[in-house]
Design a protein around this motif. Structure first.
Motif, PDB file in Angstrom:
ATOM      1  N   UNK A  41      10.571  -0.519  11.811  1.00 17.41           N
ATOM      2  CA  UNK A  41      10.964  -1.725  11.070  1.00 17.41           C
ATOM      3  C   UNK A  41       9.723  -2.490  10.579  1.00 17.41           C
ATOM      4  N   UNK A  42       8.719  -2.585  11.437  1.00 18.03           N
ATOM      5  CA  UNK A  42       7.481  -3.300  11.102  1.00 18.03           C
ATOM      6  C   UNK A  42       6.877  -2.762   9.803  1.00 18.03           C
ATOM      7  N   UNK A  43       6.811  -1.432   9.689  1.00 19.38           N
ATOM      8  CA  UNK A  43       6.162  -0.837   8.506  1.00 19.38           C
ATOM      9  C   UNK A  43       7.067  -0.900   7.273  1.00 19.38           C
ATOM     10  N   UNK A  44       8.358  -0.917   7.499  1.00 18.28           N
ATOM     11  CA  UNK A  44       9.294  -1.130   6.392  1.00 18.28           C
ATOM     12  C   UNK A  44       9.036  -2.524   5.787  1.00 18.28           C
ATOM     13  N   UNK A  45       8.867  -3.498   6.680  1.00 19.42           N
ATOM     14  CA  UNK A  45       8.604  -4.878   6.251  1.00 19.42           C
ATOM     15  C   UNK A  45       7.225  -4.986   5.601  1.00 19.42           C
ATOM     16  N   UNK A  46       6.222  -4.351   6.197  1.00 18.89           N
ATOM     17  CA  UNK A  46       4.854  -4.418   5.663  1.00 18.89           C
ATOM     18  C   UNK A  46       4.813  -3.964   4.203  1.00 18.89           C
ATOM     19  N   UNK A  47       5.414  -2.816   3.918  1.00 21.50           N
ATOM     20  CA  UNK A  47       5.413  -2.305   2.542  1.00 21.50           C
ATOM     21  C   UNK A  47       6.117  -3.271   1.590  1.00 21.50           C
ATOM     22  N   UNK A  48       7.235  -3.825   2.053  1.00 17.57           N
ATOM     23  CA  UNK A  48       8.036  -4.712   1.207  1.00 17.57           C
ATOM     24  C   UNK A  48       7.294  -6.022   0.911  1.00 17.57           C
ATOM     25  N   UNK A  49       6.660  -6.591   1.947  1.00 15.32           N
ATOM     26  CA  UNK A  49       5.930  -7.854   1.759  1.00 15.32           C
ATOM     27  C   UNK A  49       4.739  -7.646   0.834  1.00 15.32           C
ATOM     28  N   UNK A  50       4.002  -6.532   1.016  1.00 13.78           N
ATOM     29  CA  UNK A  50       2.862  -6.239   0.140  1.00 13.78           C
ATOM     30  C   UNK A  50       3.311  -6.067  -1.309  1.00 13.78           C
ATOM     31  N   UNK A  51       4.457  -5.419  -1.497  1.00 10.51           N
ATOM     32  CA  UNK A  51       4.993  -5.242  -2.857  1.00 10.51           C
ATOM     33  C   UNK A  51       5.346  -6.602  -3.462  1.00 10.51           C
ATOM     34  N   UNK A  52       5.925  -7.511  -2.656  1.00  7.30           N
ATOM     35  CA  UNK A  52       6.278  -8.852  -3.145  1.00  7.30           C
ATOM     36  C   UNK A  52       5.030  -9.660  -3.504  1.00  7.30           C
ATOM     37  N   UNK A  53       3.918  -9.352  -2.817  1.00  5.65           N
ATOM     38  CA  UNK A  53       2.652 -10.032  -3.126  1.00  5.65           C
ATOM     39  C   UNK A  53       1.991  -9.451  -4.383  1.00  5.65           C
ATOM     40  N   UNK A  54       2.601  -8.393  -4.939  1.00  8.98           N
ATOM     41  CA  UNK A  54       2.122  -7.847  -6.212  1.00  8.98           C
ATOM     42  C   UNK A  54       1.157  -6.683  -6.103  1.00  8.98           C
ATOM     43  N   UNK A  55       1.030  -6.084  -4.916  1.00 10.99           N
ATOM     44  CA  UNK A  55       0.117  -4.949  -4.750  1.00 10.99           C
ATOM     45  C   UNK A  55       0.844  -3.650  -5.114  1.00 10.99           C
ATOM     46  N   UNK A  56       0.418  -2.996  -6.208  1.00 12.51           N
ATOM     47  CA  UNK A  56       1.120  -1.785  -6.644  1.00 12.51           C
ATOM     48  C   UNK A  56       0.889  -0.609  -5.714  1.00 12.51           C
ATOM     49  N   UNK A  57      -0.175  -0.698  -4.881  1.00  5.05           N
ATOM     50  CA  UNK A  57      -0.443   0.410  -3.950  1.00  5.05           C
ATOM     51  C   UNK A  57       0.440   0.348  -2.696  1.00  5.05           C
ATOM     52  N   UNK A  58       1.299  -0.645  -2.604  1.00  3.78           N
ATOM     53  CA  UNK A  58       2.182  -0.745  -1.422  1.00  3.78           C
ATOM     54  C   UNK A  58       2.993   0.535  -1.240  1.00  3.78           C
ATOM     55  N   UNK A  59       3.340   1.168  -2.360  1.00  2.00           N
ATOM     56  CA  UNK A  59       4.150   2.400  -2.289  1.00  2.00           C
ATOM     57  C   UNK A  59       3.351   3.579  -1.734  1.00  2.00           C
ATOM     58  N   UNK A  60       2.012   3.427  -1.666  1.00  2.00           N
ATOM     59  CA  UNK A  60       1.165   4.518  -1.158  1.00  2.00           C
ATOM     60  C   UNK A  60       0.918   4.423   0.349  1.00  2.00           C
ATOM     61  N   UNK A  61       1.594   3.488   0.985  1.00  2.00           N
ATOM     62  CA  UNK A  61       1.496   3.365   2.445  1.00  2.00           C
ATOM     63  C   UNK A  61       2.553   4.268   3.080  1.00  2.00           C
ATOM     64  N   UNK A  62       2.125   5.044   4.073  1.00  2.00           N
ATOM     65  CA  UNK A  62       3.064   5.941   4.752  1.00  2.00           C
ATOM     66  C   UNK A  62       2.964   5.719   6.260  1.00  2.00           C
ATOM     67  N   UNK A  63       4.104   5.545   6.903  1.00  2.00           N
ATOM     68  CA  UNK A  63       4.142   5.394   8.357  1.00  2.00           C
ATOM     69  C   UNK A  63       4.477   6.748   8.977  1.00  2.00           C
ATOM     70  N   UNK A  64       3.492   7.365   9.626  1.00  2.00           N
ATOM     71  CA  UNK A  64       3.742   8.604  10.370  1.00  2.00           C
ATOM     72  C   UNK A  64       4.318   8.196  11.715  1.00  2.00           C
ATOM     73  N   UNK A  65       5.638   8.170  11.740  1.00  2.00           N
ATOM     74  CA  UNK A  65       6.372   7.692  12.903  1.00  2.00           C
ATOM     75  C   UNK A  65       6.591   8.848  13.875  1.00  2.00           C
ATOM     76  N   UNK A  66       6.290   8.638  15.136  1.00  2.00           N
ATOM     77  CA  UNK A  66       6.479   9.723  16.111  1.00  2.00           C
ATOM     78  C   UNK A  66       7.277   9.233  17.312  1.00  2.00           C
TER      79      UNK A  66
END
Length: 576
Positions: A342-367
């Protein structure tokens, strides 16, 4: 050129000749033939029907017939509905083998020009590394090596969570209950001593919940730069760093760049202010700052507490911006347990709202979490399986199993200690990495050290067996090579086929961030060799040309095993 690409290019040529139409390469789907059918590789015919204007079976017959008549590397074919199964000839496998043997960088893919940062380990400085951290470290290190082999520039990084309430808990307990104890005075590794403080605080809190208020005041003092609090913090953190370094060295883990939370959390505060100014975030009456994600199907996310102190999300926002700006990253992979999905789902979304186009290039390798046969681990209760203890246990298991099996009976004593470490560590790494990262796993030290089955020691022993054959061949003056006129047997073709799939397996593992694909490839290759060795004479082969070819084949097999296992951080010994 891999077999799939070769077949696709020849099938494309066939379509052009038979139907007079140029079809794009990506329309030719080729994969290994399923075991229940005859063939080496299968071409999916359906995408070509619009060109042939025929039924799937007739289209497959047309292409198969052309390939057999015009391509000496194709020996036969059969059509099953819309699938063309192709058998490659001995000529193909000999040439394929020669090409692999000549290529010193076989298995290392061409540069992609992409720069990827991988954050892993990222421990707290309030406790030693434990079994969960071991899986994290091994995944992060292995995925880094796999992505490098797949042609990417990789930056291995860790973010040390060296500030916050949890750190202050250990500091507070040390002040109140540990009477000035140090690693030197107690004879304990520093990270273990600080971990004892953290466990002690949990007891203190049960006795008197009000101590948590004292800890929060300590955190505010830390953020305000109080010299006494900062001095204690620096001293205890250094104890932990020294302890971590010993554990990392034992595991073979290193980083290109280390970030510290105390250096990055203020960056996040600046971003929070920008978000407030632009209306992306809101400030509640108590002074706390939030991002409302309810319209996105999530909830409101806290970014600053009412007292102005930051939370993990604050720091992660600032650190992400700093990294993408500093390194001009194409991608950023966070290796973090699935409890943080959930944390990384939120991180990507908040960064995108702040206008960072690279937010989509963040990947959470969840294990998934690692458990032992005894059950779950809880650090605040002191029931954690310590990484240092685990490494030592693996050494002892390797020693006991080796002595019991007699595998190392002929090895000089001075080599044995090194081998026990290599086998124990290889068993630990392989057992953890062979499991798909997304799955929870049960780690059984005794099972992992078995010299038979899908284990690290089995693959290590297989390689040692090959190296032994090669040494004996060298002593007898025998050379390895494939002369004209020599053909591979069916079993040898099978080995060459598995070897030739290695680059594709590296790419697949990189695409999926999955060391498990490499681990299980190594097992398949080792298992296939052992069956071959059981049925096929090598040094006793009377035909000199065939003997030479077999030496070349198993020599390449050993090289590929060593390369592939190195991607998992595992060494293969020359003798066992």
């Amino acid at each position: 050129m891999g077999a799939e690409i070769f077949i696709a290019s020849k099938a494309r040529e066939a379509v052009k000749e038979v139907y007079g139409v140029e079809v794009p390469q990506d329309q030719f789907q080729v994969s290994p033939t399923r075991k229940e059918f005859e063939g080496d590789f299968t071409l999916v015919v359906f995408p070509l029907l619009r060109v042939s204007r025929k039924a799937p079976e007739a289209t497959g017959e047309d292409i198969g017939k052309y390939l057999v008549e015009n391509c000496p590397e194709v020996s036969s074919y059969n059509v099953v509905k819309g699938f063309l199964n192709i058998c490659l000839s001995p000529v193909y496998w000999v040439e394929s083998f020669r090409s692999m043997a000549r290529n010193a960088s076989f298995g290392t893919l061409p540069s992609t020009g992409r720069r990827v940062m991988i954050e892993f380990s990222s421990p707290n400085t309030n406790k030693p590394l434990h079994l969960g951290h071991v899986r994290n470290n091994l995944l992060g290190a292995s995925v880094s090596e796999i992505l490098k082999a797949a042609g990417n520039e990789v930056i291995k990084t860790t973010l040390v969570n060296d500030r916050g309430v949890h750190i202050c808990k250990s500091m507070y307990a040390w002040q109140k209950r540990f009477d000035g104890a140090t690693p030197e005075s107690t004879g304990k590794k520093g990270d273990h001593l600080v971990g004892d403080c953290y466990v002690e605080f949990a007891k203190m809190e049960k006795e008197n919940p009000a101590v948590l208020d004292d800890v929060h005041r300590m955190l505010v003092d830390w953020e305000n730069g109080d010299p006494a609090v900062r001095g204690l913090w620096q001293m205890m953190n250094q104890w932990v760093f020294d302890g971590f370094e010993q554990t990392y060295k034992a595991l073979g883990i290193s980083f290109d760049k280390t970030y510290y939370e105390h250096e990055t959390y203020l960056l996040g505060k600046e971003l929070v202010q920008k978000g407030l100014d632009s209306g992306v975030f809101v400030k509640d009456p108590d002074g706390s700052v939030w991002c409302d994600l309810t319209a996105d199907g999530l909830d409101r996310k806290l970014l600053l507490r009412s007292d102005g102190t930051s939370v993990y999300m604050t720091q992660d926002l600032g650190t992400a911006e700093k990294r993408f700006a500093e390194y001009k990253l194409d991608s950023h992979v966070y290796v973090v347990g699935d409890e943080q999905n959930y944390h990384f789902q939120v991180l990507k979304l908040v960064l995108a709202k702040l206008g960072f186009d690279w937010a989509s290039q963040i990947f959470h390798l969840s294990y998934g979490m690692v458990e032992l046969p005894e059950g779950k681990m809880k650090s605040r209760e002191g029931t954690v399986v310590d990484a240092d203890d685990l490494i030592e246990k693996m050494y002892q298991e390797a020693k006991a199993t080796s002595e019991e099996s007699g595998k190392l009976a002929d090895v000089p004593d001075e080599e044995k200690e090194c081998l026990y470490r290599m086998i124990g560590l290889g068993a630990l790494k392989y057992f953890i990495l062979k499991v798909d990262p997304k799955k929870k796993m049960l780690f059984n030290p005794k099972e992992s050290i078995d010299f038979n089955g899908n284990t690290g020691p089995f693959i290590q022993y297989t390689n040692a067996r090959i190296r032994s054959i090669m040494r004996k061949a060298s002593e007898q003056g025998l050379a390895a090579g494939v002369e004209d006129g020599v053909e591979f047997s069916e079993k040898e073709q099978r080995l060459v086929k598995i070897l030739s799939a290695y680059p594709q397996k590296v790419q697949e593992a990189a695409d999926n961030f999955s060391p498990a694909l490499i681990a299980n490839y190594c097992y398949d290759l080792a298992k296939e060799f052992n069956q071959y060795y059981h049925d096929t004479p090598i040094l006793k082969e009377p035909d000199a040309k065939v003997l030479s070819m077999r030496l070349a084949l198993i020599g390449l097999l050993s090289d590929v095993l060593c390369k592939a296992m190195a991607l998992l951080g595992i060494q293969l010994p020359e003798r066992m």
